[in-house]
Design an enzyme around this catalytic site. Structure first.
Site, mmCIF file in Angstrom:
data_model
loop_
_atom_site.group_PDB
_atom_site.id
_atom_site.type_symbol
_atom_site.label_atom_id
_atom_site.label_comp_id
_atom_site.label_asym_id
_atom_site.label_seq_id
_atom_site.Cartn_x
_atom_site.Cartn_y
_atom_site.Cartn_z
ATOM 1 N N ASP A 194 -0.347 -61.890 -31.098
ATOM 2 C CA ASP A 194 -0.204 -60.496 -30.690
ATOM 3 C C ASP A 194 -1.563 -59.822 -30.830
ATOM 4 O OD1 ASP A 194 0.303 -57.766 -30.489
ATOM 5 O OD2 ASP A 194 1.909 -57.760 -31.986
ATOM 6 N N ASN A 245 -4.458 -49.978 -17.238
ATOM 7 C CA ASN A 245 -4.376 -49.592 -15.834
ATOM 8 C C ASN A 245 -5.410 -48.488 -15.624
ATOM 9 O OD1 ASN A 245 -3.099 -46.924 -16.188
ATOM 10 N ND2 ASN A 245 -1.290 -48.090 -16.779
ATOM 11 N N GLY A 293 3.122 -54.079 -20.778
ATOM 12 C CA GLY A 293 2.372 -55.235 -21.259
ATOM 13 C C GLY A 293 1.438 -54.923 -22.405
ATOM 14 N N ASP A 313 -1.264 -53.139 -22.410
ATOM 15 C CA ASP A 313 -1.620 -51.719 -22.418
ATOM 16 C C ASP A 313 -0.605 -50.901 -23.211
ATOM 17 O OD1 ASP A 313 -3.107 -49.438 -21.753
ATOM 18 O OD2 ASP A 313 -2.220 -49.264 -19.756
ATOM 19 N N SER A 338 -5.390 -59.624 -16.375
ATOM 20 C CA SER A 338 -4.793 -59.743 -15.033
ATOM 21 C C SER A 338 -3.743 -60.837 -14.898
ATOM 22 C CB SER A 338 -5.857 -59.913 -13.937
ATOM 23 O OG SER A 338 -6.570 -58.704 -13.751
ATOM 24 N N GLY A 356 -0.766 -61.035 -16.293
ATOM 25 C CA GLY A 356 0.613 -60.582 -16.424
ATOM 26 C C GLY A 356 1.101 -59.948 -15.137
ATOM 27 N N VAL A 357 1.325 -58.653 -15.198
ATOM 28 C CA VAL A 357 1.878 -57.926 -14.056
ATOM 29 C C VAL A 357 0.954 -57.975 -12.828
ATOM 30 C CG1 VAL A 357 0.991 -55.654 -14.762
ATOM 31 C CG2 VAL A 357 3.080 -55.799 -13.397
ATOM 32 N N TYR A 358 -0.352 -58.246 -13.034
ATOM 33 C CA TYR A 358 -1.281 -58.342 -11.903
ATOM 34 C C TYR A 358 -1.296 -59.729 -11.276
ATOM 35 C CZ TYR A 358 -3.122 -53.666 -12.970
ATOM 36 O OH TYR A 358 -3.272 -52.316 -13.163
#
Length: 171
Positions: free
Chosen positions: A9, A23, A31, A33, A121, A123-125
């Protein structure tokens, strides 16, 4: 510079600085962020709002980096950087490498000797994990920095195994 791979973590890291895969708004999100903002507390958000009210009124551009306090985190600073969204039709890897290099430049300005990075980048990207690791290692190995130790903090065992395989395969 020593480059370490670790599973864990990133908000628990005790390095001088941790890097936030932010972002462009700098105002928190999901995530890494969201986790950094939640665990670090309102001090981080307050400094991010001040940055938005000043030089970054339109948000932080992709590949750039800026620092704030780490609030309640064990680290001293959070270095925020915005990774590119993956594209199968456009090579955005220079922007991804810029995230690492520009974060190290900010770390140098702060006097940080140890820095922990997430896999930006991935993960969600949607950046493919193996190439995200390759881009991170390429950027870190080639960086001109006074930082002594960097740690790539990988969220789960599967990602750590992929990172070990990529590193073992070499450049």
């Amino acid at each position: 510079m020593l480059i370490e791979l670790a599973q864990g973590d990133i908000t628990a890291e005790t390095t001088d600085a941790i890097v936030n895969a932010a972002n462009s708004s700098l105002l928190g999100g999901g995530g890494v962020d969201g986790a950094i903002h939640r665990r670090g507390g309102p001090e981080i958000l307050a400094e991010c709002r001040a940055l938005r009210a000043g030089h970054y009124g339109r948000g932080l551009p992709t590949g750039k980096a800026v620092a704030t306090t780490a609030g309640r985190l064990a680290a001293r600073w959070v270095i925020h950087t915005v990774g590119p969204v993956y594209s199968a039709t456009e090579d955005r890897s220079p922007l991804l490498r810029d995230c690492y290099v520009n974060s190290l430049a900010v770390a140098d300005e702060l006097g940080a000797e140890t820095v922990a990075f997430p896999l930006i980048s991935s993960g969600v990207y949607r950046w493919p994990v193996d190439d995200a690791v390759r881009q991170a290692l390429t950027a870190l190995r080639g960086a001109d920095t006074r930082v002594q130790t960097t740690r790539l903090v990988l969220f789960d065992e599967k990602t750590r195994r992929v990172a070990e395989e990529v590193r073992s395969a070499g450049p």
